[in-house]
Structures are given as C-alpha cells and as structure tokens.
Scaffold this active site. Structure first.
Site, PDB file in Angstrom:
ATOM      1  N   HIS A   6      14.238  89.033 -71.177  1.00 38.55           N
ATOM      2  CA  HIS A   6      13.951  89.017 -72.491  1.00 38.55           C
ATOM      3  C   HIS A   6      14.264  90.319 -73.130  1.00 38.55           C
ATOM      4  CE1 HIS A   6      11.076  85.514 -72.479  1.00 38.55           C
ATOM      5  NE2 HIS A   6      10.615  85.918 -71.073  1.00 38.55           N
ATOM      6  N   GLU A  18      18.833  86.166 -67.193  1.00 41.86           N
ATOM      7  CA  GLU A  18      18.825  86.040 -68.763  1.00 41.86           C
ATOM      8  C   GLU A  18      18.554  87.089 -69.384  1.00 41.86           C
ATOM      9  OE1 GLU A  18      16.728  83.192 -71.836  1.00 41.86           O
ATOM     10  OE2 GLU A  18      16.966  82.182 -69.992  1.00 41.86           O
ATOM     11  N   ASP A  48      20.728  78.491 -79.306  1.00 44.60           N
ATOM     12  CA  ASP A  48      19.595  77.911 -79.745  1.00 44.60           C
ATOM     13  C   ASP A  48      19.779  76.734 -80.419  1.00 44.60           C
ATOM     14  OD1 ASP A  48      17.033  76.944 -80.666  1.00 44.60           O
ATOM     15  OD2 ASP A  48      16.001  78.490 -79.249  1.00 44.60           O
TER      16      ASP A  48
END
Length: 382
Positions: A185, A209, A257
C-alpha cells in the site's frame, strides 16, 4: 438510440454505481468511485451527464475522447474514475445492443478461465494461517495479504522481521504449489523497500504490490534492480501516460483499476502497452460486482493477463459484500480458484436495482479511510 437518463447510487460498503438508460429501454451499469471520495465522483458524473444526455451510447471511443480531453483541466483520480464508470456502462449497453459479451466486442476470448486470488486479513501468524487455510479450502490457489501496518520512515529491525514473518507464514501454509502476494500500500519509503525486498526472496511471493507511493516512481528502476521478487503497481495510476515510466523502470506486473483508470477503453490500452514491455496484467479490484464484471470481460480478451483480484469475503467490506447487489451470483462462482467465461451479453452481471435504490436512500454509510499517525504525531501512510 439515445441516452436519456444517467443516475448514480451510493451504496455500502464504499461503492458508487452508475446507471445509464437509453430511449429504447437498454440499461448499462458502471462503477465510478474513489473510495472515501464517492460523493465527489458522483458530482463529476453529473457534470459529464450534461454532455452525454441525448448522445448515441454506442459511440464509446468518441465519448471517451470528449470526456477525457475536451476539458482544459484533465486527469486525476476523480475525473478518471467518473469516466471509468460511465465507460463501463456504455460497454454494457453495447454488449446488450449487439447481444454479445463485452469480451467478444474486444476481439474475442483468448482464454476460458481466469485465475483469481482471495484476500486474507489478520495481523498475527495464527490468524493468517487460519485465513489462508479457509481460502485454500474454498478452492483458491492464490491469496493476497497486507505486508504490514503502519511503517516507520526507515523500518526498524523488528518491523522488517514482522514483514518477513508474514511471508514465511504464508509460504508455510500454502506449500510450494500455491501462490501469495504481499500488498505494501505504498507504506515503504524507497530506503525501507531496498531493505525489505531482498529478504522476501526465499519465500517466493508471486509479486510484491505497491512497495512505494506512486509519486516515488522515480525510485522504481532502482528497486527493480535491487529486488529478486517481481514488483507490481498501478492502482493509483490513472492512464497510459502514468504507466509508461513504470514499465520503463522494469515493473513486472501492472495493476490498473477498471473503476479508476478510465474504464474498459483505457485499461485495454494499458494492458497492450504493458505487453510491449513483456509485463503482465493483473487488474486491481477490491470493489463491487460491476467493477469485477468489467475486469473479467477485459481479462478474457487480454493475452498477458496474470491473475485477477476480487473482493468476495474481503475483510474491508462491512454491511455488504460482492453478491449483495446482484440477482444471479453465477458469474462470480469460482471453480478451483478460477472465474469461468460466460456468454451473457454486456458485462454479464444482472444488478438488483431494487436493492441498489434502497441502499442509496440510506445516507449513513458514507465511508472514509482511517487517518494514521506515527508516535511523534506526524501523518503515516494508510
């Protein structure tokens, strides 16, 4: 055929849906949202509706150009997310108009199954073990978990050990034949990322990630060079131009996204751009059923797809879940950890409109992300 009405619905746990209706009765659904700022995106959709009402919904690419480029001030998460949901809904209408799934309109399927991964919550190794065991029992072959909570600007030895312990626990539970990914994150600084990434190599995560924030993209090339583990990023990047330096840095996996990066139209172009760099495509999607349906349609038509995120049972969702607003859960029935290609027209999901309208009337569910602070009082990345 003309667009006659555009509506938005704010629904729990933190989603915004968009409904576009035409004069011949066709309806398309999209999911335009910035989590925690849904009301702002809703206002942007209302502004874009001024242009779209009365237009032919099948001119999808032309509408995308107008909505993203006709304004003097462009881009950013709010405008890109508003466009994304509208774009999803227009593709949904197109599929219904042509009586074909969206993946057929994108050139046809390149696969019949899409591997999906499940989220695992919990902070302690025992909690992780239980969560992973449950997902394996449900048939998933891959999971993702948070790498850490709040992190110091330069991680302490204890903080590094905690990240490594999570990776070790995941690998022990999964064995050698299943995969896990770690989501940072953006909580690592570049210095912390250089310290942590090499220590994760023995546990062979599928990818790590967002090790650093999007504004620290200039550090990605050095991190790729220092990391034996594949790096992934992209959920907070909103178009092709933003992904170009990420790919030039050697990032292994891009994660646009479908509800943030301009919808189906732009994300298909991002996937093609990634393919020219030999990078893989793994759409970000901890959102609702419309966003996931759009992601799957793109994935079935995309050669360099790696895996798909989905939010069924995710620990973030309270009061509603992936199946709360759909009439038929079949499109989201995963078989041995895979989504199965369907032939329903459009996005392939039937929205429970009555449930959506009822949820939108309850204004108490407005979601805001937490604000974290370091012990000295300064703001920490959430």
């Amino acid at each position: 055929m003309k667009i006659t009405r555009i509506e938005t619905f704010l629904v729990p746990p933190r989603w915004l849906f968009c409904r576009i209706e035409t004069d011949d009765g066709l309806v398309g659904w999209g999911e335009p949202v910035v989590e925690g700022r849904a009301e702002v995106v809703r206002a942007a959709v209302e502004v874009f509706a001024e242009y779209l009402i009365g237009q032919d919904p099948l001119r999808i690419q032309d509408h995308w150009q107008v909505l993203t480029k006709a304004g003097f001030y462009r881009d950013g998460p709010v405008l890109s997310s508003a466009v994304a949901g509208i774009d999803q809904a227009l593709w949904d209408i197109a599929g219904k108009a042509y009586d074909a799934p969206v993946h057929a309109l994108l050139g046809g399927p390149v696969r019949d199954l899409i591997r999906v991964y499940a989220w695992v919550g919990g902070d302690e190794p025992d909690e992780l073990a239980d969560g992973i065991a449950a997902q394996v029992e449900a048939g998933f072959t891959a999971v993702k978990l948070n790498a850490c909570g709040r992190m110091s600007p330069i991680a302490s030895s204890a903080e590094v050990d905690a990240v490594v312990a999570r990776a070790a626990a995941a690998r022990e539970c999964l064995g050698p034949d299943r995969d896990f990914a770690l989501d940072c994150h953006g909580r690592f600084t570049p210095a912390t990322a250089r310290r942590v990434l090499p220590e994760l190599a023995p546990f062979r995560p599928l990818f790590v990630e967002e090790p650093v924030l999007p504004e620290h993209q200039h550090a990605l090339a050095s991190l790729v060079e220092a990391s034996p583990v594949p790096l992934a990023t992209g959920e907070r990047i909103y178009g092709r131009a933003g992904f170009l330096p990420v790919l030039q840095a050697g990032t292994a996996v891009v994660q646009p996204d479908l509800s943030h990066a301009g919808g189906i139209s732009e994300v298909t172009r991002i996937a093609s751009l990634a393919d020219t760099f030999g990078a893989l495509f793994a759409p970000h999607c901890p959102l609702g059923p419309i966003a996931l349906a759009a992601s799957l349609q793109v994935g079935f038509a995309t050669p360099n797809l790696l895996i798909q995120e989905q939010s069924l049972g995710i620990h973030y969702n309270k009061d509603a879940d992936l199946l709360s607003y759909v009439v038929d859960p079949e499109p989201f029935r995963f078989v041995d950890g895979h989504a199965v290609r369907g032939q329903q027209p459009g996005l392939g999901v039937t929205v429970d409109e009555a449930a959506v309208r009822a949820a939108d009337r309850d204004a108490a569910h407005k979601w805001r992300n937490p604000v974290w602070r370091h012990p000295d009082g300064t703001l920490a990345e959430w």
